[in-house]
Design a protein around this motif. Structure first.
Motif, PDB file in Angstrom:
ATOM      1  N   GLU A  31      49.217  39.365  44.431  1.00  0.00           N
ATOM      2  CA  GLU A  31      48.180  40.002  43.325  1.00  0.00           C
ATOM      3  C   GLU A  31      49.191  40.698  42.542  1.00  0.00           C
ATOM      4  O   GLU A  31      49.683  41.829  43.059  1.00  0.00           O
ATOM      5  N   LYS A  32      49.195  40.377  41.066  1.00  0.00           N
ATOM      6  CA  LYS A  32      49.999  41.261  40.469  1.00  0.00           C
ATOM      7  C   LYS A  32      49.356  41.680  39.071  1.00  0.00           C
ATOM      8  O   LYS A  32      48.330  40.804  38.584  1.00  0.00           O
ATOM      9  N   SER A  33      49.523  42.739  38.613  1.00  0.00           N
ATOM     10  CA  SER A  33      49.047  43.209  37.171  1.00  0.00           C
ATOM     11  C   SER A  33      49.766  42.817  35.990  1.00  0.00           C
ATOM     12  O   SER A  33      50.927  42.784  35.913  1.00  0.00           O
ATOM     13  N   HIS A  34      49.006  42.175  35.246  1.00  0.00           N
ATOM     14  CA  HIS A  34      49.474  41.695  33.702  1.00  0.00           C
ATOM     15  C   HIS A  34      48.624  42.165  32.653  1.00  0.00           C
ATOM     16  O   HIS A  34      47.774  41.573  32.528  1.00  0.00           O
ATOM     17  N   GLY A  35      49.026  43.401  32.264  1.00  0.00           N
ATOM     18  CA  GLY A  35      48.187  44.056  31.182  1.00  0.00           C
ATOM     19  C   GLY A  35      46.586  44.343  31.672  1.00  0.00           C
ATOM     20  O   GLY A  35      46.558  45.069  32.610  1.00  0.00           O
ATOM     21  N   ASN A  36      45.908  43.623  30.885  1.00  0.00           N
ATOM     22  CA  ASN A  36      44.397  43.809  30.994  1.00  0.00           C
ATOM     23  C   ASN A  36      43.889  42.715  32.436  1.00  0.00           C
ATOM     24  O   ASN A  36      42.877  42.660  32.544  1.00  0.00           O
ATOM     25  N   ASP A  37      44.933  41.959  32.810  1.00  0.00           N
ATOM     26  CA  ASP A  37      44.306  41.026  33.695  1.00  0.00           C
ATOM     27  C   ASP A  37      45.146  41.188  35.142  1.00  0.00           C
ATOM     28  O   ASP A  37      46.202  41.811  35.235  1.00  0.00           O
ATOM     29  N   ASP A  38      44.560  40.514  36.198  1.00  0.00           N
ATOM     30  CA  ASP A  38      45.392  40.519  37.577  1.00  0.00           C
ATOM     31  C   ASP A  38      45.663  38.971  37.633  1.00  0.00           C
ATOM     32  O   ASP A  38      44.674  38.190  37.504  1.00  0.00           O
ATOM     33  N   ALA A  39      46.861  38.711  38.036  1.00  0.00           N
ATOM     34  CA  ALA A  39      47.130  37.371  38.532  1.00  0.00           C
ATOM     35  C   ALA A  39      47.206  37.105  39.874  1.00  0.00           C
ATOM     36  O   ALA A  39      47.891  37.757  40.548  1.00  0.00           O
ATOM     37  N   LEU A  40      46.648  36.137  40.489  1.00  0.00           N
ATOM     38  CA  LEU A  40      46.430  35.758  41.847  1.00  0.00           C
ATOM     39  C   LEU A  40      46.943  34.535  42.201  1.00  0.00           C
ATOM     40  O   LEU A  40      46.906  33.665  41.345  1.00  0.00           O
ATOM     41  N   THR A  41      47.520  34.393  43.099  1.00  0.00           N
ATOM     42  CA  THR A  41      48.229  33.064  43.735  1.00  0.00           C
ATOM     43  C   THR A  41      47.302  32.916  45.104  1.00  0.00           C
ATOM     44  O   THR A  41      47.250  33.681  45.844  1.00  0.00           O
ATOM     45  N   ILE A  42      46.541  31.617  45.063  1.00  0.00           N
ATOM     46  CA  ILE A  42      45.910  31.269  46.284  1.00  0.00           C
ATOM     47  C   ILE A  42      46.086  30.181  47.068  1.00  0.00           C
ATOM     48  O   ILE A  42      46.358  29.113  46.236  1.00  0.00           O
ATOM     49  N   ASP A  43      46.325  29.994  48.222  1.00  0.00           N
ATOM     50  CA  ASP A  43      46.874  28.887  48.911  1.00  0.00           C
ATOM     51  C   ASP A  43      45.545  28.235  49.604  1.00  0.00           C
ATOM     52  O   ASP A  43      45.084  29.173  50.582  1.00  0.00           O
ATOM     53  N   ALA A  44      45.172  27.253  49.492  1.00  0.00           N
ATOM     54  CA  ALA A  44      44.024  26.690  50.511  1.00  0.00           C
ATOM     55  C   ALA A  44      44.302  25.226  50.867  1.00  0.00           C
ATOM     56  O   ALA A  44      43.847  24.039  50.054  1.00  0.00           O
ATOM     57  N   PRO A  45      45.020  25.060  51.877  1.00  0.00           N
ATOM     58  CA  PRO A  45      45.312  23.746  52.605  1.00  0.00           C
ATOM     59  C   PRO A  45      44.339  23.213  53.153  1.00  0.00           C
ATOM     60  O   PRO A  45      43.452  24.023  53.954  1.00  0.00           O
ATOM     61  N   ASN A  46      44.064  21.892  53.535  1.00  0.00           N
ATOM     62  CA  ASN A  46      43.363  21.226  54.318  1.00  0.00           C
ATOM     63  C   ASN A  46      41.903  21.627  54.149  1.00  0.00           C
ATOM     64  O   ASN A  46      41.194  21.784  55.115  1.00  0.00           O
ATOM     65  N   VAL A  47      41.416  21.760  52.970  1.00  0.00           N
ATOM     66  CA  VAL A  47      40.161  21.868  52.793  1.00  0.00           C
ATOM     67  C   VAL A  47      39.352  20.907  51.676  1.00  0.00           C
ATOM     68  O   VAL A  47      40.306  20.175  50.891  1.00  0.00           O
ATOM     69  N   ARG A  48      38.179  20.618  51.595  1.00  0.00           N
ATOM     70  CA  ARG A  48      37.581  19.767  50.662  1.00  0.00           C
ATOM     71  C   ARG A  48      36.794  20.023  49.479  1.00  0.00           C
ATOM     72  O   ARG A  48      36.291  19.494  48.765  1.00  0.00           O
ATOM     73  N   ASP A  49      36.927  21.205  49.224  1.00  0.00           N
ATOM     74  CA  ASP A  49      36.621  21.934  47.961  1.00  0.00           C
ATOM     75  C   ASP A  49      37.335  23.437  47.698  1.00  0.00           C
ATOM     76  O   ASP A  49      37.883  23.832  48.585  1.00  0.00           O
ATOM     77  N   PHE A  50      37.000  23.877  46.566  1.00  0.00           N
ATOM     78  CA  PHE A  50      37.527  24.951  46.372  1.00  0.00           C
ATOM     79  C   PHE A  50      36.609  26.010  45.475  1.00  0.00           C
ATOM     80  O   PHE A  50      36.061  25.408  44.497  1.00  0.00           O
ATOM     81  N   ALA A  51      36.112  27.132  45.727  1.00  0.00           N
ATOM     82  CA  ALA A  51      35.134  27.952  45.326  1.00  0.00           C
ATOM     83  C   ALA A  51      35.608  29.516  45.064  1.00  0.00           C
ATOM     84  O   ALA A  51      36.389  29.906  45.904  1.00  0.00           O
ATOM     85  N   LEU A  52      34.994  30.052  44.237  1.00  0.00           N
ATOM     86  CA  LEU A  52      35.265  31.774  44.163  1.00  0.00           C
ATOM     87  C   LEU A  52      33.832  32.268  43.880  1.00  0.00           C
ATOM     88  O   LEU A  52      32.885  31.507  43.361  1.00  0.00           O
TER      89      LEU A  52
END
Length: 480
Positions: free
Chosen positions: A220-241
């Protein structure tokens, strides 16, 4: 000098252990989704791309593929997936459309794809492949899309405190023995059916937005007014937030699994963490070890009670009160059981909804038995599941359990048959084969079909293999 060498050796071991612990265990023979998306809280939109590395795992040549565009089910007020009685609950501040726009699709080297979207519903995307794929062949394609999130307090939408970002991206239909499963977004039940895949997601959100997610946030890194996240989700049948700037977060380690609670009121939020941890702990010991590194429970602007997604469930904020603690615990225990029955072991929730819901509901009763005793579990079972209101005639075809979501009359019919009658099947099975064999059935079913999609027949075959008996007649009497 020896001391320094020893210290550095210890540090190296710790670093390696941490890398191994947090490294996603990816299966390279799975389809993968690589998403780069940005969420705008001001416009309630998501703009981005997804690159899909698709592998044909079936014994047929494929000249085309299909993907679901679930957000388009929320485009037209007259066709949204809610009953008339639910519209006011789903849209307390009035209706506005939700949808997904497909702007561009390309194959490798930026070659434009030929595609079309079903005109009747707008929910199915068809892509013609440049060449037919044999079993084991792969092809990559990239979709540029924009999603408008509606002001809905259902699975997909936002309320005062939270944004439910679910079923929002183009996701491949399942190809099975019946061909492509391009079912619509039914009003009743959970109209989803998907294969396990690997997900890597780059997400931009406004600064200070707290993100509860499928998978694990790796950076998780700050980019001005936004935050940039990298998410890893192996072996799942859907992705949600689930997103909220107001979330407080508490966590606990359970058997090496990070269990997290996202909440607004600390007293009840910590209770939710305890219930989730207790459920993970019991199901680990009874069914088999939870196969992921993280599990999150999020309090949400959601009127439907609870909803499961891989590694993440959201629970209605209405249960986060001191007067509702038992109901909160029950719903969390139920949604957590779905991490085994739906999350790890999948099934066609459109055509065999009883398979995950019935087993999940009975597993929840077993949670009550584990922590409150058999007498309490029996009382809960009788009051919630097998009371006078829920008596069924095994010969009544209207009570048949293995049928498509569109064949159920209403939510009451669906709940009684899929949840309650489904749980009764497993209760009867446990009484028939005994506790020891029943536990063995769940162990074997879980281990044999983890990361796969199972069918009712698969379950029956497991029961037969454990008991050494033909139980087809028992299941036929209940299910058909």
């Amino acid at each position: 000098m020896r001391g320094k060498k020893y210290i550095w050796s210890v540090i190296l071991v710790i670093v390696i252990a941490l890398l191994i612990y947090f490294a996603p265990v990816k299966n390279s023979n799975l389809t993968s989704y690589n998403m780069d998306i940005k969420y705008s809280d001001e416009n309630k939109t998501i703009i981005g791309t997804e690159t899909v590395d698709f592998i044909n795992t079936d014994d047929v040549k494929l000249g085309e593929i299909y993907l679901h565009l679930y957000p388009n089910a929320f485009k037209d007020k007259d066709n949204v997936p809610f009953t008339k009685e639910e519209i006011g609950l789903a849209y307390p501040n009035g209706f506005k459309p939700g949808y997904i726009e497909i702007n561009k699709i390309t194959f490798d080297k930026n070659v434009p794809a030929t595609y079309s979207i079903d005109k009747k519903t707008g929910e199915i995307l068809k892509i013609l492949l440049p060449k037919k794929l044999d079993k084991g062949d792969r092809i990559k394609f990239t979709i540029n899309f924009k999603v408008q999130i509606p002001p809905s307090q259902g699975r997909f939408g936002y309320g005062k405190n939270t944004v439910q970002v679910t079923n929002f991206y183009p996701i491949l239909s399942v190809y099975d023995q019946n061909g492509w499963n391009n079912d619509p977004y039914y009003t009743l039940g959970d109209p989803f059916y998907s294969d396990v895949s690997n997900y890597t997601v780059s997400l931009m959100v406004p600064k200070d937005m707290v993100v509860a997610s499928t998978g694990v946030i790796k950076s998780e890194k700050s980019h001005g007014n936004d935050d940039a996240l990298t998410i890893d989700a192996p072996n799942v049948r859907d992705f949600a937030l689930v997103l909220s700037p107001k979330f407080k977060v508490a966590e606990e380690d359970v058997d090496g699994i990070k269990v997290k609670s996202y909440y607004f009121d600390e007293d009840v939020g910590l209770k939710a963490l305890k219930y989730a941890s207790d459920a993970i702990r019991f199901y680990n010991s009874y069914i088999g070890k939870y196969p992921y590194k993280q599990y999150s429970v999020a309090e949400s602007d959601f009127y439907m009670g609870g909803m499961e997604y891989p590694n993440l469930v959201f629970i209605t904020k209405d249960l986060y009160t001191k007067d509702n603690l038992f109901n909160l615990e029950y719903v969390i225990a139920h949604e957590t059981a779905h991490q085994w029955w739906y999350g790890a072991v999948g099934n066609n929730e459109v055509k065999e909804a009883w398979l995950d819901e019935g087993l999940t509901e009975y597993t929840t009763i077993m949670y009550i038995e584990r922590y409150y005793g058999k007498a309490t579990a029996d009382a809960v079972f009788k009051s919630i599941i097998s009371g006078e209101f829920y008596k069924f005639s095994k010969a009544n075809k209207d009570d048949a359990m293995v049928k498509t979501l569109g064949q159920f009359k209403d939510w009451n019919d669906y709940t009684n048959i899929v949840y309650n009658k489904g749980a009764m099947v497993f209760s009867e099975l446990r009484g028939l084969i005994g506790d020891e064999k029943f536990k063995e059935v769940l162990n074997r079913y879980y281990n044999q079909y983890k990361y796969k999609n199972a069918t009712t027949q698969n379950l029956i075959d497991v029961v037969d293999s454990v008991t050494g008996k033909d139980t087809g007649g028992f299941f036929a009497e209940w299910l058909d």
